[in-house]
Design an enzyme around this catalytic site. Structure first.
Site, mmCIF file in Angstrom:
data_model
loop_
_atom_site.group_PDB
_atom_site.id
_atom_site.type_symbol
_atom_site.label_atom_id
_atom_site.label_comp_id
_atom_site.label_asym_id
_atom_site.label_seq_id
_atom_site.Cartn_x
_atom_site.Cartn_y
_atom_site.Cartn_z
ATOM 1 N N CYS A 1 0.117 9.200 -1.201
ATOM 2 C CA CYS A 1 -1.167 8.926 -0.554
ATOM 3 C C CYS A 1 -1.146 9.381 0.910
ATOM 4 C CB CYS A 1 -1.484 7.433 -0.616
ATOM 5 S SG CYS A 1 -3.088 7.006 0.120
ATOM 6 N N CYS B 1 -6.508 8.629 -2.650
ATOM 7 C CA CYS B 1 -5.478 9.294 -3.463
ATOM 8 C C CYS B 1 -5.701 9.148 -4.959
ATOM 9 C CB CYS B 1 -4.087 8.776 -3.098
ATOM 10 S SG CYS B 1 -3.766 7.053 -3.586
ATOM 11 N N CYS C 1 -1.893 2.422 -4.325
ATOM 12 C CA CYS C 1 -1.886 3.869 -4.121
ATOM 13 C C CYS C 1 -0.751 4.531 -4.881
ATOM 14 C CB CYS C 1 -1.709 4.203 -2.632
ATOM 15 S SG CYS C 1 -2.926 3.475 -1.521
ATOM 16 N N CYS D 1 -7.096 3.039 -4.682
ATOM 17 C CA CYS D 1 -7.409 3.738 -3.436
ATOM 18 C C CYS D 1 -8.396 4.862 -3.715
ATOM 19 C CB CYS D 1 -6.123 4.299 -2.834
ATOM 20 S SG CYS D 1 -6.370 5.338 -1.369
#
Length: 552
Positions: free
Chosen positions: A37, A67, A33, A64
């Site tokens: 995030c 994000c 991430c 991810c």
């Protein structure tokens, strides 16, 4: 930020200032991430940190879906650094590995392939192939979610060598098939697919989504919609002012009223050409589900935002290169927090930084074009005459856009006036190199040595064409305290200091302090030209610095 505990604090506070500076991965989920995030913060024992998205991918982590860490602004470190790693990262971002391979990258840098691999792996945890692969994967995701291209065509457009390589990479990085990624785009992807037809989606001569264009008019798509992310505050009005007053008719135009403008220009790219449109953000953004494409790093306060963009390209292989060049033009990878911290402590600049937070230092979409315009001098109309005579016309004019700016090789004939001919000869034969990974010091010296260019124009081109934020006069010191003063205290953000001084009228518009004498390129345009531009646009009086060096 070098300490892992400090990095974890940034993750805990979801600090978007560090998006793109580093990435974190969670070993229990297999996901990596960005620091901001919004997901629940993982336990420290389960977190690993990586200097690049490519390094996280190489370690087996996937991106991810909340994000979108692959869409963060680039690290401002690569704009500052002039060493091998900094130059290599700028060239990889410009697509050199995809076009020329690792060997081509090494030749441009003047090092062996092994040395380039070793240096990048040591600092970023990934070599040039892995870094380029991460870039291709992101391009593929954008195309999947914003166009209706068949997957087979899309894979090669994104730079993959085979369909199998494309499918394997998408599954590994995004934990899904290409079809699943396309379906996840929802309404945003559907809207894009209605406006983009295979094979005609990027024609630079096509209309910009003209009202009344039916399905039969397949040469009039709206283009690939993107969101060009930036971090921190962004002084959009100032940068649009800056570009508007320098727009070369036929190649660039700015339409709309101040606060709601769209900057449009043609692009000469490796595989073809294109038209780019970038919208000026107007006021506070509404909270809504972001469509597919590049997303903002955060939606909180001044943590960051995005510029809405549309690209139409004759060859989609140029997508990521075109995006990178627009990011340089609008200085979207800058770190305004680091700039404000350094310049805000200066007695002269502190109030100026507070007055105009997020003021950027515009770069160049085409460094060679900017060099010609700067050395040519005068108002933009002078460059427009050159464009009409030597530029390549678009198949179909698009609003005020009619030509591509001529390549240096087309401006070396005896009929071309000096010093433009000498400059273009040097650019065409490689005596002067202005690509993304050029040695900035060597390029500045080579430019300054050319007849009719001089040190001040060379310094200006180092700042804009080569994107160097560290410009200004020679270092000075406070004799009583032994501390750096003036430009020495501004390093490495001298370019931003100059823009603040130009904007406030504290430095003559276009002046490059400490660069010496002898340029004709960056003299201030006359007030008559500024008045004509104002009358033509109907806009209010621009800030002082916006009229600096109108030719460039």
């Amino acid at each position: 930020m070098r300490d892992d505990e400090a990095r974890y604090e940034a993750v805990t506070s979801r600090d978007a200032r560090f998006d793109g500076e580093f990435f974190f991965a969670v070993v229990t989920t297999g996901i990596y991430c960005r620091p901001s995030c919004p997901a629940v913060t993982p336990k420290r024992v389960n977190v690993r940190f990586f200097p690049s998205a490519a390094a996280a991918q190489a370690a087996g982590f996937r991106a991810c879906r909340r994000c979108r860490p692959d869409a963060v602004p680039g690290s401002a470190e690569w704009n500052v650094r002039a060493d091998l790693v900094g130059r290599a990262m700028r060239l990889i971002g410009d697509g050199v590995v995809d076009r020329e391979g690792v060997g081509g990258l090494a030749r441009r840098l003047g090092y062996s392939s092994r040395q380039v691999q070793r240096q990048l792996t040591a600092e970023l945890g990934a070599g040039p192939v892995a870094l380029a692969r991460a870039r291709r994967a992101h391009t593929a995701r954008v195309l999947l979610q914003t166009t209706a291209l068949p997957v087979t065509e899309l894979a090669f457009a994104a730079g993959f060598a085979s369909i199998r390589q494309f499918n394997d990479t998408i599954r590994e990085i995004y934990a899904g098939t290409p079809s699943e990624l396309r379906a996840a785009a929802g309404n945003g992807g559907a809207a894009a697919r209605r406006t983009t037809a295979p094979g005609t989606a990027a024609g630079p001569g096509a209309g910009a989504g003209r009202p009344g264009a039916g399905s039969a008019d397949r040469s009039a798509p709206a283009g690939i919609p993107l969101r060009l992310a930036y971090r921190g505050p962004y002084a959009a009005a100032e940068i649009f002012d800056f570009l508007q007053l320098r727009a070369v008719p036929g190649v660039e135009e700015t339409v709309g009223t101040r606060g709601e403008r769209t900057y449009r220009r043609t692009l000469r790219l490796a595989h073809g050409s294109g038209i780019a449109e970038v919208d000026e953000p107007a006021g506070p953004r509404r909270r809504r589900r972001p469509p597919a494409g590049l997303v903002c790093p955060a939606a909180r306060g001044t943590d960051g935002g995005w510029l809405e963009c549309r690209l139409r390209l004759t060859d989609l292989r140029d997508l990521s290169t075109a995006v990178q060049r627009l990011r340089r033009l609008f200085d979207l990878d800058a770190d305004p927090y680091a700039v404000a911290e350094r310049l805000g402590a200066d007695p002269l600049l502190g109030p100026l930084v507070a007055e105009r937070p997020g003021l950027r230092s515009p770069g160049a979409a085409d460094p060679e074009e900017l060099a010609v315009r700067t050395v040519l001098g005068g108002p933009p109309e002078h460059a427009a005459a050159l464009v009409r005579r030597y530029g390549k016309p678009l198949d179909v004019a698009d609003g005020g856009l009619t030509h591509l700016f001529p390549a240096p090789g087309n401006l070396t004939g005896a009929e071309v006036a000096e010093p433009v001919r000498t400059l273009c000869t040097a650019l065409a034969d490689g005596t002067v190199t202005l690509d993304a990974g050029a040695d900035r010091g060597a390029a500045e010296r080579a430019l300054a040595a050319l007849p009719g260019v001089g040190p001040r124009a060379a310094a200006y081109l180092r700042m804009r064409a080569l994107g160097d934020p560290d410009v200004g006069a020679a270092a000075g010191r406070d004799q009583e305290r032994g501390a750096a003063v003036g430009p020495a205290a501004w390093r490495p953000w001298g370019a931003y200091a100059l823009h603040h001084l130009w904007c406030a009228g504290l430095l003559p518009a276009g002046e490059m302090p400490g660069a010496g004498e002898g340029t004709r390129a960056e003299e201030v345009s006359g007030t008559e030209e500024a008045s004509r531009a104002k009358e033509a646009s109907g806009a209010p009086e621009p800030p002082v610095y916006a009229t600096a060096g109108r030719a460039g």
